[in-house]
Design a protein around this motif. Structure first.
Motif, PDB file in Angstrom:
ATOM      1  N   LEU A   1       1.632   6.796  12.487  1.00 51.56           N
ATOM      2  CA  LEU A   1       0.794   7.570  13.192  1.00 51.56           C
ATOM      3  C   LEU A   1       1.078   8.783  13.693  1.00 51.56           C
ATOM      4  O   LEU A   1       0.275   9.932  13.850  1.00 51.56           O
TER       5      LEU A   1
ATOM      6  N   TYR B   1       1.023  -1.147  -0.100  1.00 50.85           N
ATOM      7  CA  TYR B   1       0.042  -0.160  -0.058  1.00 50.85           C
ATOM      8  C   TYR B   1       0.944   1.243   0.039  1.00 50.85           C
ATOM      9  O   TYR B   1       0.434   2.112  -0.523  1.00 50.85           O
TER      10      TYR B   1
ATOM     11  N   PHE C   1      -0.862   2.111  20.664  1.00 48.11           N
ATOM     12  CA  PHE C   1      -0.523   1.205  19.987  1.00 48.11           C
ATOM     13  C   PHE C   1       0.866   0.280  20.388  1.00 48.11           C
ATOM     14  O   PHE C   1       1.078  -0.688  20.612  1.00 48.11           O
TER      15      PHE C   1
ATOM     16  N   VAL D   1       0.397  11.117   9.659  1.00 52.67           N
ATOM     17  CA  VAL D   1      -1.209  10.771   9.980  1.00 52.67           C
ATOM     18  C   VAL D   1      -1.503  11.785  11.148  1.00 52.67           C
ATOM     19  O   VAL D   1      -2.504  12.105  11.223  1.00 52.67           O
TER      20      VAL D   1
ATOM     21  N   HIS E   1      -6.028   1.762  -5.470  1.00 60.05           N
ATOM     22  CA  HIS E   1      -5.040   2.628  -5.377  1.00 60.05           C
ATOM     23  C   HIS E   1      -5.279   3.877  -6.055  1.00 60.05           C
ATOM     24  O   HIS E   1      -4.262   4.584  -6.308  1.00 60.05           O
TER      25      HIS E   1
ATOM     26  N   ILE F   1      -9.519   6.142   6.328  1.00 63.32           N
ATOM     27  CA  ILE F   1      -8.954   5.170   5.913  1.00 63.32           C
ATOM     28  C   ILE F   1     -10.077   4.489   5.163  1.00 63.32           C
ATOM     29  O   ILE F   1     -11.162   4.210   5.720  1.00 63.32           O
ATOM     30  N   VAL F   2      -9.705   4.177   3.760  1.00 65.25           N
ATOM     31  CA  VAL F   2     -10.828   3.581   2.926  1.00 65.25           C
ATOM     32  C   VAL F   2     -10.290   2.501   1.932  1.00 65.25           C
ATOM     33  O   VAL F   2     -10.954   1.468   1.545  1.00 65.25           O
ATOM     34  N   ARG F   3      -8.975   2.614   1.702  1.00 70.52           N
ATOM     35  CA  ARG F   3      -8.388   1.671   0.664  1.00 70.52           C
ATOM     36  C   ARG F   3      -8.767   0.118   1.246  1.00 70.52           C
ATOM     37  O   ARG F   3      -8.974  -0.546   0.236  1.00 70.52           O
ATOM     38  N   TYR F   4      -8.664  -0.082   2.334  1.00 66.91           N
ATOM     39  CA  TYR F   4      -8.434  -1.350   2.807  1.00 66.91           C
ATOM     40  C   TYR F   4     -10.006  -1.903   2.454  1.00 66.91           C
ATOM     41  O   TYR F   4     -10.383  -2.906   2.070  1.00 66.91           O
TER      42      TYR F   4
ATOM     43  N   LEU G   1      -2.348   1.460   7.461  1.00 65.00           N
ATOM     44  CA  LEU G   1      -2.461   1.134   8.829  1.00 65.00           C
ATOM     45  C   LEU G   1      -3.576  -0.317   9.192  1.00 65.00           C
ATOM     46  O   LEU G   1      -3.191  -1.024  10.309  1.00 65.00           O
ATOM     47  N   PRO G   2      -4.532  -0.245   8.595  1.00 64.12           N
ATOM     48  CA  PRO G   2      -5.241  -1.385   8.776  1.00 64.12           C
ATOM     49  C   PRO G   2      -4.663  -2.832   8.616  1.00 64.12           C
ATOM     50  O   PRO G   2      -4.634  -3.569   9.577  1.00 64.12           O
ATOM     51  N   TRP G   3      -3.963  -2.907   7.614  1.00 64.22           N
ATOM     52  CA  TRP G   3      -3.080  -4.022   7.631  1.00 64.22           C
ATOM     53  C   TRP G   3      -1.990  -4.180   8.743  1.00 64.22           C
ATOM     54  O   TRP G   3      -1.734  -5.338   9.244  1.00 64.22           O
TER      55      TRP G   3
ATOM     56  N   ARG H   1      -2.141   6.720   5.926  1.00 61.02           N
ATOM     57  CA  ARG H   1      -3.115   5.968   6.988  1.00 61.02           C
ATOM     58  C   ARG H   1      -3.568   4.897   6.282  1.00 61.02           C
ATOM     59  O   ARG H   1      -3.953   4.025   6.970  1.00 61.02           O
ATOM     60  N   GLU H   2      -3.700   4.852   4.943  1.00 62.90           N
ATOM     61  CA  GLU H   2      -4.085   3.588   4.215  1.00 62.90           C
ATOM     62  C   GLU H   2      -3.515   2.190   4.691  1.00 62.90           C
ATOM     63  O   GLU H   2      -4.216   1.249   4.485  1.00 62.90           O
TER      64      GLU H   2
ATOM     65  N   ALA I   1       4.159   1.298  12.296  1.00 64.53           N
ATOM     66  CA  ALA I   1       2.570   1.762  12.442  1.00 64.53           C
ATOM     67  C   ALA I   1       2.791   3.211  13.311  1.00 64.53           C
ATOM     68  O   ALA I   1       2.071   4.133  13.007  1.00 64.53           O
TER      69      ALA I   1
ATOM     70  N   GLU J   1      -2.863   7.650  19.499  1.00 65.87           N
ATOM     71  CA  GLU J   1      -2.979   6.350  18.795  1.00 65.87           C
ATOM     72  C   GLU J   1      -1.757   5.816  18.762  1.00 65.87           C
ATOM     73  O   GLU J   1      -1.762   4.705  19.089  1.00 65.87           O
TER      74      GLU J   1
ATOM     75  N   LYS K   1      -1.376  11.414  14.591  1.00 67.86           N
ATOM     76  CA  LYS K   1      -2.152  10.765  15.688  1.00 67.86           C
ATOM     77  C   LYS K   1      -1.193  10.033  16.970  1.00 67.86           C
ATOM     78  O   LYS K   1      -1.322   8.991  16.808  1.00 67.86           O
TER      79      LYS K   1
ATOM     80  N   PHE L   1     -10.067   1.790  13.244  1.00 68.12           N
ATOM     81  CA  PHE L   1      -8.547   1.701  13.028  1.00 68.12           C
ATOM     82  C   PHE L   1      -8.050   2.897  13.575  1.00 68.12           C
ATOM     83  O   PHE L   1      -8.048   3.759  12.873  1.00 68.12           O
ATOM     84  N   PHE L   2      -7.611   3.202  14.592  1.00 69.05           N
ATOM     85  CA  PHE L   2      -6.779   4.262  15.248  1.00 69.05           C
ATOM     86  C   PHE L   2      -7.537   5.467  15.200  1.00 69.05           C
ATOM     87  O   PHE L   2      -7.026   6.779  14.682  1.00 69.05           O
ATOM     88  N   ASN L   3      -8.777   5.229  15.113  1.00 72.54           N
ATOM     89  CA  ASN L   3      -9.706   6.584  15.338  1.00 72.54           C
ATOM     90  C   ASN L   3      -9.821   7.250  14.295  1.00 72.54           C
ATOM     91  O   ASN L   3      -9.878   8.519  14.000  1.00 72.54           O
ATOM     92  N   ASP L   4      -9.558   6.713  13.014  1.00 70.28           N
ATOM     93  CA  ASP L   4      -9.327   7.442  11.839  1.00 70.28           C
ATOM     94  C   ASP L   4     -10.280   7.046  10.810  1.00 70.28           C
ATOM     95  O   ASP L   4     -10.405   5.911  10.351  1.00 70.28           O
TER      96      ASP L   4
ATOM     97  N   GLN M   1      -1.874  10.207   3.520  1.00 72.07           N
ATOM     98  CA  GLN M   1      -2.470   9.144   2.767  1.00 72.07           C
ATOM     99  C   GLN M   1      -1.697   7.858   3.292  1.00 72.07           C
ATOM    100  O   GLN M   1      -2.340   6.785   3.106  1.00 72.07           O
TER     101      GLN M   1
ATOM    102  N   LEU N   1       2.668   6.835  -0.987  1.00 75.15           N
ATOM    103  CA  LEU N   1       1.659   7.537  -0.237  1.00 75.15           C
ATOM    104  C   LEU N   1       2.196   8.628   0.416  1.00 75.15           C
ATOM    105  O   LEU N   1       3.318   8.465   0.802  1.00 75.15           O
TER     106      LEU N   1
ATOM    107  N   LYS O   1      -2.459  -2.933  11.796  1.00 76.95           N
ATOM    108  CA  LYS O   1      -3.041  -3.637  12.867  1.00 76.95           C
ATOM    109  C   LYS O   1      -3.468  -4.890  12.781  1.00 76.95           C
ATOM    110  O   LYS O   1      -3.527  -5.697  14.004  1.00 76.95           O
TER     111      LYS O   1
END
Lengths: 290, 263, 260
Positions: free
Chosen positions: A165, A62, A178, A169, C221, C47-50, A141-143, A138-139, A161, A174, A171, C41-44, A136, A132, A145
């Motif tokens: 953050l 990403y 983490f 980002v 992306h 985030i949209v791509r996932y 981060l879910p992975w 931040r995109e 991460a 956060e 944060k 996810f981290f109060n954000d 951006q 990124l 996590k």
């Protein structure tokens, strides 16, 4: 009650009796075999590490906007490695002209098209290396996590991460949370403590907490890494460098000098550190004169 | 240019048969340890004339369904030929003016009778306005008005057979081929099917049908052929056969296929 | 020819929207996507791509499952319920039956795709405040073309394999295998010795490269649309494979003896 009903009732009673007899043994066995921990651990066993690596790599892809080598591509672009620091990951930066610095020398893992199908198909997937930026990040981060959920023992996931953050980002709170989660899973890990200290120092400007955390990190390094033959001295170097710079900036020149001297022993370029030692010594002398 | 079925029909003279089978032979390969060849139909020849109700009789495995399969183009003949309205049965256009009712079929479960008939109507190229009128007529004919908007999956066996009849007569065919049209139906269902065949006969349609019900055949058929082991055993007007053998059709049938009563 | 095929296609499309399969897959996709979208996810909340990736993955799996299961049952169901006999007793050729079944499944998949992508567009529109219509159009079109190849392949399979379940399983494995590995077979072949290398190259050059039609990464992306010339070229590429599979299916079906 008719006969089928009685039979079903009797079978249910037998099943209930059996489960009450078996259950305590099953629990004891689960604890003994270390399977009583988390749901993920129970379901996935040791394979979760492999999945965590894959998900971590997904996060990294990403970062490169989907331009990423597969296991079939000979060259690696920038697969995350164990022991790689957050700064290493943040190295994917752009110069003042917006040019991607990481492109140099690592652009073409694809190579030249091998045939017409290869050539044709390249119009349908990402063949440009971009990163990124501007928050951006931040995109990914879910992975990260998710990777941490899969394998909480991988410290790099927390540090990478937390880096994003607390930097782009924006944060830091956060990031701290983490890292604390990481510390709960990997108590007093020096790399996590180093990153946590950065949050306190760079984001919260809390020198005392940063000092406490970095001192603990240093102590833990000597306890955990020190005795090892292949000890990660780069980590200690980073901890000590941070501590020294912080103490210098805070005016605690004595502490700074101790750390700079230690850093001189660790650094591959001691002459650079000599300059810091000289400057710090001058400050101490000036203070004493006053 | 598309081959016109009407053109074929017009080309036929009044004396020419509507259905003609000439020296038909159908062989099947039976898979097994040793591949064997089974002869299902052996040198079968028959003709059906316009306006006739023709009974095609024989015990199970006699070759009735195989012959029908050849007529409908499902199975290619090993040798011999078959023509409907003078057109070789291997041509899809030969089926433009026929109606076929197979043995119990479960029509598309998710369609209503109206939708099913509309679908078949489109294949017959029936103009839209005429089709809607025709659908009303055939639904009335098979007495399914109350269920015309219900999905077929909710239908009983008898209702399935009636929707089968409706699709068979939708294109107002000149030749109807019915394969055991009353099998699996209750007495009322059988009576209704018989009435419909009678009505079609009165309208001058040609009906070619197979059945095990000798009473039914005796009632509605003008002419019959009895086959056994793929070969014709007897052919003729029902009245002539009854007179010739001095017994009823069922007894004639049993005698011709060589059945010996054990009691 | 087209009138008969379209009449038959209409029946297949009706079947699709009257069966529960499509709705189950759609609801599952919506529920899983919304459930994942509600994860904090981290109060954000930016985030949209996932989420796009997950939603597109579910759409791909759902439509692939739908296309394969629908195409795999068409001809066997006609045989099982015996509707093939009154159908073929009408002035319709076997080729028209194959074409009609294919078109029906393909159109049904197209309709399903539209519904799925409307949901996807709403989801990304709400989260990203952006709707790259051209990119989405390209993605839907390519996805539909890919499903066309798979549908034609499965229809051919239904004339080769005895049971619809074995056909569906084999088709799913083959499709997923091509999607995951198709692009890399040439690289693997390069590292192999003879005769394995030649065998693998033969496979590589002959399989329909379904992965070409998978442009999910470009959507996830936020990459610019594909050059229109190359995008358009993917359509005849798909058409060639569809034609090959359908011709083969017609050839087999015409030679098949049907016993009522």
């Amino acid at each position: 009650m008719k006969r089928p009903g009685l039979i079903i009732f009797a079978l249910l009673v037998i099943a209930f009796s059996l489960i009450t007899a078996i259950s305590p043994h099953q629990l004891a066995w689960a604890e003994q075999s270390g399977r009583g921990q988390s749901l993920v651990a129970r379901f996935m066993g040791d394979s979760r590490e492999m999945f965590a690596n894959q998900i971590f790599a997904k996060g990294d892809s990403y970062m490169h906007s989907g331009y990423y080598p597969t296991i079939f591509d000979g060259k690696k672009l920038h697969a995350p490695k164990a022991g790689e620091s957050a700064e290493d990951h943040s190295a994917h930066k752009h110069d003042e002209n917006g040019r991607c610095l990481a492109d140099e020398g690592e652009t073409d893992f694809l190579g030249k098209p091998l045939d017409w199908i290869d050539s044709f198909s390249r119009h349908f997937f990402i063949t440009k290396h971009t990163h990124l930026e501007n928050g951006q990040e931040r995109e990914m981060l879910p992975w990260l996590k998710l990777a941490a959920e899969m394998d909480p023992s991988q410290v790099d996931i927390y540090t990478v991460a937390a880096f994003w953050l607390r930097t782009t980002v924006g944060k830091p709170k956060e990031a701290e949370e983490f890292l604390r989660e990481g510390l709960r899973n990997n108590p007093n890990h020096p790399e996590l403590l180093l990153e946590l200290g950065k949050v306190y120092y760079e984001n919260f400007h809390d020198v005392d907490r940063a000092r406490n955390v970095w001192e603990l990190a240093k102590m833990r390094w000597y306890k955990v890494e020190g005795p090892k033959e292949d000890a990660d001295t780069l980590l200690l170097e980073q901890i000590v460098a941070r501590l020294a710079d912080m103490e210098y900036k805070a005016g605690n020149y004595q502490n700074a000098l101790v750390n700079y001297k230690l850093l001189r022993q660790l650094s591959p370029v001691p002459q650079v550190i000599d300059e810091h030692v000289r400057k710090t010594q001058e400050m101490i002398d000036a203070q004493e004169k006053k | 240019m598309q081959h016109s079925p009407m053109h074929d029909g017009q080309r036929m003279t009044a004396s020419e048969p509507i259905l003609k089978i000439d020296n038909l032979r159908v062989e099947f390969r039976v898979a097994g340890l040793k591949e064997e060849v089974k002869v299902a139909v052996d040198g079968l020849s028959l003709t059906v004339n316009a306006g006739e109700v023709f009974g095609f009789l024989g015990p199970n495995g006699a070759g009735k369904t195989t012959t029908m399969n050849v007529l409908l183009g499902f199975v290619p003949p090993t040798s011999g030929s078959a023509y409907i309205f003078g057109t070789d049965v291997s041509q899809p256009i030969a089926r433009q003016r026929i109606g076929y009712l197979p043995e119990l079929t479960y029509y598309y479960r998710f369609l209503t009778p109206e939708e099913l008939l509309r679908f078949y109507g489109r294949i017959f190229r029936i103009p839209k306005d005429q089709l809607e009128k025709r659908i009303d007529e055939v639904i009335k004919l098979v007495e399914l008005e109350h269920a015309r908007k219900r999905q077929i999956k909710t239908f009983s066996k008898g209702m399935q057979q009636r929707i089968g009849l409706a699709q068979a007569v939708l294109n107002n065919p000149d030749l109807l081929i019915f394969d055991e049209p009353t099998s699996g139906l209750d007495p009322i269902g059988r009576m209704k099917v018989r009435e419909i065949i009678q009505r079609l006969k009165n309208e001058g349609k040609t009906v070619f049908f197979s059945s095990h019900e000798m009473g039914e055949v005796e009632t509605v058929c003008d002419r019959v052929v009895i086959i056994n082991q793929g070969k014709v055993r007897e052919e003729g007007q029902v009245t002539d056969l009854l007179a010739k053998h001095q017994m009823n059709l069922e007894q004639i049938f049993l005698k011709l296929i060589g059945y010996q009563a054990s009691v | 020819m087209m009138t008969n095929a379209m009449a038959l296609a209409g029946v297949v499309v009706r079947e699709m929207y009257r069966r529960k399969d499509f709705y189950v897959l759609l609801i599952l996709t919506v529920i899983i996507t919304l459930a994942m979208g509600s994860v904090n996810f981290f109060n954000d909340d930016k985030i949209v791509r996932y989420l796009k990736e997950l939603c597109l993955l579910l759409i791909w799996i759902s439509t692939l499952v739908m296309a394969i299961s629908m195409a795999a049952r068409q001809l066997p169901m006609e045989r099982e319920s015996r509707t093939i006999f009154p159908l073929l007793a009408k002035p319709i050729s076997r080729g028209e039956v194959i074409l009609g079944k294919f078109l029906g499944c393909w159109f049904a998949c197209g309709l399903a795709l539209l519904v799925f992508y409307v949901f996807f567009s709403v989801l990304t529109g709400v989260r990203e405040h952006d709707l790259p219509v051209l990119s989405y159009f390209q993605a839907i079109w390519l996805h539909w073309m890919m499903l066309g190849i798979v549908t034609a392949m499965v229809i051919l399979g239904s004339l080769i394999f005895a049971a619809p379940s074995s056909n569906a399983t084999i088709s799913f494995v083959v499709s997923a295998g091509i999607l995951l590995l198709g692009r890399h077979l040439n690289k693997v072949a390069l590292q192999m010795s003879e005769p394995s290398s030649t065998i693998l190259y033969t496979i590589y050059y002959n399989i329909p490269h379904l992965e070409i039609f998978d442009v999910r990464d470009l959507i996830v992306h936020n990459q610019p649309p594909i050059e229109w010339g190359w995008w358009a070229l993917a359509t005849p590429y798909a058409a060639v494979y569809i034609a090959i599979f359908l011709f083969a299916a017609c050839w087999i079906f015409k030679r098949k003896s049907l016993s009522a």
